[in-house]
Structures are given as structure tokens and as C-alpha cells.
Design a protein around this motif. Structure first.
Motif, PDB file in Angstrom:
ATOM      1  N   UNK A  36       0.740  -1.317   0.068  1.00 10.50           N
ATOM      2  CA  UNK A  36      -0.045   0.059  -0.036  1.00 10.50           C
ATOM      3  C   UNK A  36       0.928   1.392   0.056  1.00 10.50           C
ATOM      4  N   UNK A  37       0.504   2.077  -0.978  1.00 11.51           N
ATOM      5  CA  UNK A  37       0.998   3.637  -0.614  1.00 11.51           C
ATOM      6  C   UNK A  37      -0.071   4.549  -1.091  1.00 11.51           C
ATOM      7  N   UNK A  38       0.183   5.668  -0.776  1.00  9.90           N
ATOM      8  CA  UNK A  38      -1.046   6.777  -0.885  1.00  9.90           C
ATOM      9  C   UNK A  38      -1.454   6.984  -2.407  1.00  9.90           C
ATOM     10  N   UNK A  39      -2.501   6.992  -2.741  1.00  8.96           N
ATOM     11  CA  UNK A  39      -2.714   7.449  -4.301  1.00  8.96           C
ATOM     12  C   UNK A  39      -3.230   5.525  -4.872  1.00  8.96           C
ATOM     13  N   UNK A  40      -2.711   4.456  -4.248  1.00 12.55           N
ATOM     14  CA  UNK A  40      -3.147   3.197  -4.689  1.00 12.55           C
ATOM     15  C   UNK A  40      -4.477   3.237  -5.171  1.00 12.55           C
ATOM     16  N   UNK A  41      -4.733   2.645  -6.241  1.00  8.37           N
ATOM     17  CA  UNK A  41      -6.159   2.271  -6.465  1.00  8.37           C
ATOM     18  C   UNK A  41      -6.302   0.696  -6.520  1.00  8.37           C
ATOM     19  N   UNK A  42      -7.306   0.366  -5.831  1.00  5.17           N
ATOM     20  CA  UNK A  42      -7.609  -0.919  -5.826  1.00  5.17           C
ATOM     21  C   UNK A  42      -9.297  -1.447  -6.304  1.00  5.17           C
ATOM     22  N   UNK A  43      -9.431  -2.257  -7.101  1.00  3.75           N
ATOM     23  CA  UNK A  43     -10.957  -2.652  -7.799  1.00  3.75           C
ATOM     24  C   UNK A  43     -11.220  -4.078  -7.197  1.00  3.75           C
ATOM     25  N   UNK A  51     -22.319  -8.931  -1.402  1.00  2.00           N
ATOM     26  CA  UNK A  51     -22.716  -8.873  -0.149  1.00  2.00           C
ATOM     27  C   UNK A  51     -24.236  -9.359   0.050  1.00  2.00           C
ATOM     28  N   UNK A  52     -25.016  -9.371  -0.868  1.00  4.86           N
ATOM     29  CA  UNK A  52     -26.418  -9.813  -0.517  1.00  4.86           C
ATOM     30  C   UNK A  52     -26.969 -10.546  -1.735  1.00  4.86           C
ATOM     31  N   UNK A  53     -27.365 -11.495  -1.343  1.00  3.85           N
ATOM     32  CA  UNK A  53     -27.945 -12.601  -2.511  1.00  3.85           C
ATOM     33  C   UNK A  53     -27.076 -13.031  -3.764  1.00  3.85           C
ATOM     34  N   UNK A  54     -25.828 -12.728  -3.615  1.00  2.33           N
ATOM     35  CA  UNK A  54     -25.025 -13.319  -4.517  1.00  2.33           C
ATOM     36  C   UNK A  54     -24.810 -12.232  -5.591  1.00  2.33           C
ATOM     37  N   UNK A  55     -25.497 -10.866  -5.395  1.00  2.00           N
ATOM     38  CA  UNK A  55     -25.423  -9.978  -6.402  1.00  2.00           C
ATOM     39  C   UNK A  55     -24.035  -9.329  -6.432  1.00  2.00           C
ATOM     40  N   UNK A  56     -23.447  -9.422  -7.461  1.00  2.00           N
ATOM     41  CA  UNK A  56     -22.077  -8.885  -7.826  1.00  2.00           C
ATOM     42  C   UNK A  56     -21.980  -7.443  -7.875  1.00  2.00           C
ATOM     43  N   UNK A  57     -21.020  -6.720  -6.932  1.00  2.25           N
ATOM     44  CA  UNK A  57     -21.082  -5.352  -7.079  1.00  2.25           C
ATOM     45  C   UNK A  57     -19.635  -4.914  -7.020  1.00  2.25           C
ATOM     46  N   UNK A  58     -19.350  -3.842  -8.067  1.00  2.52           N
ATOM     47  CA  UNK A  58     -18.025  -3.344  -8.201  1.00  2.52           C
ATOM     48  C   UNK A  58     -17.646  -2.348  -7.023  1.00  2.52           C
ATOM     49  N   UNK A  59     -16.481  -2.464  -6.530  1.00  2.00           N
ATOM     50  CA  UNK A  59     -15.969  -1.636  -5.443  1.00  2.00           C
ATOM     51  C   UNK A  59     -14.498  -1.172  -5.548  1.00  2.00           C
ATOM     52  N   UNK A  60     -14.384   0.266  -5.660  1.00  2.00           N
ATOM     53  CA  UNK A  60     -13.183   0.768  -5.771  1.00  2.00           C
ATOM     54  C   UNK A  60     -12.688   1.689  -4.728  1.00  2.00           C
TER      55      UNK A  60
END
Length: 153
Positions: free
Chosen positions: A49-56, A61-70
Motif C-alpha cells: 500500500x501507498x498513498x494514491x493506490x487504487x484497488x478494484x 454482500x447480498x443474495x449473490x449480486x456482484x457489486x464493483x467496489x473501488x
């Protein structure tokens, strides 16, 4: 928007350097996240980890529905703390501080999450009915996994 706070403290039987090496590597997040979350890193640069690092990620979390999180790592002080903030995802606001403090018996690890949900009153109802419990479940699982990885030696 109403902000909520979730705080967790755990003592880890490791040196501050061992603890930091594990938790500052995004690839290890999957090891301490419940399988039921369907957690999957979809893109990151492979570095600690470093400042500015982006992780996708993708999460379910619910009912197997995939959600993108950045998330973006916004602040880092080696062997001391780092902060991640959601840029896109299920929350209207997400700010997660991870603190590491050397003690006589290892490391005191403290997580402080401030979060807010979209949809006003519906978000408040969802927090009461689902989100708060889900976060408690995720952090309880992390405690268990960290105990297995570090405290059962």
C-alpha cells in the motif's frame, strides 16, 4: 446523510513488522474476508500500500449480486496506519482507518470505519436491518482469521 461508526480492536501475536507486512498487502484481504462475500480483487498494481493506490474489487454482500467496489489508499505511515476510502461502490461514504501499535505482547490493531448509506431513510432502515449486522459479521470473521494466522502459533 447519517454517518455510522464501526470500531474493532484486536491483539495480534506478532511483531509490528510482521503485522504490517501482512495487512499492507492488498492481496491478503481476501484471506480474512468471509467466502460468502464473494470477494475478488479485479485490479491492483501488486505493490504494498501507498498513498494514491487504487484497488478494484467485486463483492457479493447480498443474495449473490456482484457489486464493483473501488477504493483508494489515501494515507500511509509504515508500521503505524493506513486509510482506505471508497471511490465507487455500495456506500455513499466509506472511510476506513487501520492502526497498528506495538505492545509488550505483540500488536494492538484498531480498525475505525465511518460509513454512510445512500437513499436517506431507506438507507437508515437498511443499516438497521442488514448492513450493521453484515459489517459485524465481516469483522468477527476477520478476528477469527487473524487469530488463526497469528495467535494460534
Amino acid at each position: 446523510m447519517k454517518l455510522y461508526k464501526k470500531e474493532s480492536v484486536q491483539h495480534v501475536n506478532a511483531t509490528i513488522e510482521e503485522c504490517w507486512a501482512f495487512f499492507s498487502s492488498p492481496k491478503n484481504l481476501q484471506k480474512i474476508t468471509p467466502e460468502t462475500m464473494g470477494f475478488q480483487i479485479t485490479d491492483y498494481d501488486g505493490k504494498s500500500m501507498y498513498p494514491g493506490q487504487i484497488i478494484q474489487y467485486k463483492v457479493s454482500p447480498l443474495a449473490g449480486i456482484k457489486i464493483a467496489w473501488v477504493t483508494e489508499i489515501t494515507k500511509v505511515k509504515d508500521n503505524s496506519y493506513f486509510i482506505d476510502e471508497q471511490r465507487f461502490g455500495p456506500y455513499a461514504f466509506w472511510h476506513h482507518k487501520h492502526f497498528f501499535e506495538a505492545t509488550e505482547n505483540g500488536v494492538k490493531m484498531t480498525d475505525v470505519v465511518h460509513y454512510g448509506l445512500p437513499l436517506g431513510i431507506l438507507g437508515r432502515i437498511m443499516n438497521t436491518l442488514v448492513v450493521k449486522g453484515k459489517l459485524n459479521e465481516i469483522f468477527a470473521h476477520r478476528v477469527k482469521m487473524v487469530d488463526q494466522l497469528f495467535n494460534s502459533k
